[in-house]
Scaffold this active site. Sequence first.
Site: not given
Length: 308
Positions: A152, A250, A280
């Site tokens: 991320s 996501d 995610h």
Amino acid sequence: MPKASRIVVMLLHPDAQFYIDTLPTLSAEEQVSFGKDAPVSEADATHVATDQDIAGVPVRVYTPLSGAGDLPCLVYFHGGGWSGGTLNMIDATVHSLVVGLPIIAISVDYRLAPAHPFPAAIDDAFAVVSAVLDGVSGLSIDTSRVAIGGDSAGGNIAAVTAQQLRERAVGSTPVLAHQVLIFPVTDVSTTSTPSYLTFGKDCYLTKDAMERYIEQYADGHDRTDPRLSPLLASDLSDLPPTTIVYGECDVLAHEVRAYGQALLEAGNSVTMTEFKGQIHAFINLGGISSDARAARRLIRAELEAALC
């Protein structure tokens, strides 16, 4: 006709749907650990973890219990929207990426927004990786076998750091042996991509949350700056071989795919794997998600091939 949100829900992997359904029933304290792996027991550990500093930045170093001489290394950056995340939160995931391998892992506790907005995290990352590559980390590392990675926001930091390190390369040979990008943020200049529009409300990470994270981290800086949005760099050539892992459901999926494709078009070696129906941060849910465990095995195999 069913609402779009219902269609999105039907796309989710059962593990992901279970996670999303269960979170609202838990206390804030329970949510932190729900779905995560149990702490690595002494009996299962293949690395010993110690907290220290490298280049003035706090890190956690995972050193193999077996292996001699200078070893390969993975430098890892956790997620959390550049404003959250801890070494403890990512502990089991980092260990799982090198478990059983003669690889030193370094998990970096970079400075967080909003107290420390861009470029503080990038500066910390570059300082640690540079110390490793310069052989001044205090660790027994083979500087020709160094990889970086992150998930991320941490994937964003890894991608930016890899681009910054090109100036150290000899000819077209990357100074890094590999990079692992796990659902990385690659373009903070827009939150209007197809995946934001499709998965921005009911699939764990929301569009609103990402906009808050970006606002805190960018702090008024030009969001098209490649140090914020690595996808927008004018030159993506001569980057290290790359492993990309992400979930289909996501908000970042579109920009992740775009970055992988751009790396390929620039002549880089890329392995890109999409996990259908996944959300995610799924890779951190090793306690409940078979896909999380599969993704870790895939990454571990890529690191072994690249570094060992």
